[in-house]
Design an enzyme around this catalytic site. Sequence first.
Site, short mmCIF file in Angstrom:
data_model
loop_
_atom_site.label_atom_id
_atom_site.label_comp_id
_atom_site.label_asym_id
_atom_site.label_seq_id
_atom_site.Cartn_x
_atom_site.Cartn_y
_atom_site.Cartn_z
N ASP A 88 0.90 -1.40 -0.10
CA ASP A 88 -0.14 0.17 -0.42
C ASP A 88 0.67 1.25 0.00
O ASP A 88 2.08 0.99 0.46
CB ASP A 88 -0.58 0.10 1.20
CG ASP A 88 -2.02 -1.13 1.57
OD1 ASP A 88 -2.37 -1.49 -0.11
OD2 ASP A 88 -2.58 -1.64 2.50
N TYR A 116 5.95 -9.87 7.44
CA TYR A 116 5.93 -8.33 7.76
C TYR A 116 6.24 -7.22 9.20
O TYR A 116 5.75 -8.54 10.41
CB TYR A 116 4.37 -8.19 7.55
CG TYR A 116 4.09 -7.46 6.51
CD1 TYR A 116 3.82 -7.02 5.60
CD2 TYR A 116 3.64 -9.11 5.56
CE1 TYR A 116 3.21 -7.07 4.13
CE2 TYR A 116 3.00 -9.65 4.17
CZ TYR A 116 3.03 -8.12 3.79
OH TYR A 116 2.56 -8.07 2.34
#
Length: 259
Positions: A57, A116
């Site tokens: 994103d 992540y």
Amino acid sequence: MFDKRYYYLLKIQYLGFRYHGWQKQPDVLTVERMMERTFAYVLDRKNFKLLASGRTDAKVSANVAYVELFLNDSPLPEEGFLTLLNDNLPQDIRCLEITQVDKKFNVMDAPIAKEYVYLFSYGEKNHPFAAPYMINIAGDLDIELMKEAARLFEGEHDFRSYAYKPNPQTQTIGHVLSSTIEINDLYTASFFPEESYAFRVSGKGFKRHQIRLMMGALFDLGQGNIDLEFFKKTLDASNDIKLTHIAQASGLLLQDVQI
């Protein structure tokens, strides 16, 4: 007669703070658009295509990411191309490796696991230079409670509460390999706060905004906005809980991709 096609796997890293994510979009700067411009310049041709193993994103960074290059007509130069590419990429994008693969390779299916990391601190406001990497939460956080809750993400769950705008057909069952909150010793800088934390989560794959929704729930728990019993209910899709706290993007980075 078809042109011959060549296939390459690129291992890259980038700071996402000034980009609107990976995927090319009209009228905004993205990592894919910048890489396409650079390849067109150094190759002096446009008969190529880039495909990432996953999309990030806006403002999300990547320590390790993989991109497949499909190149028509002629191969990359055998000597010096990696240096040439990096010399022309902007300072916030770097290519680490270029490996030739065959047409059977599928960069979308290749990842075995992705890790992540979400960096955060709390209390006194951070130095502004930390903004591209880390989110600061004003006030206190119950870190020990957040650590306990983070572990609950591990294993197989129906993550419908952590899906962004799911429809009835959205597949929300996923398996999280590991999920922890720990002292941040992965990334350091003189302008980072004395103490910061890392939410580390790994799995085969994650839905759009899923990790930021997970971090948002952990922040809500740490701030006392929800309790642990409610948190546990979010991992049972039959409770039909819709979470809306999407943590800010700039604290998130794709730490590693195993291929």
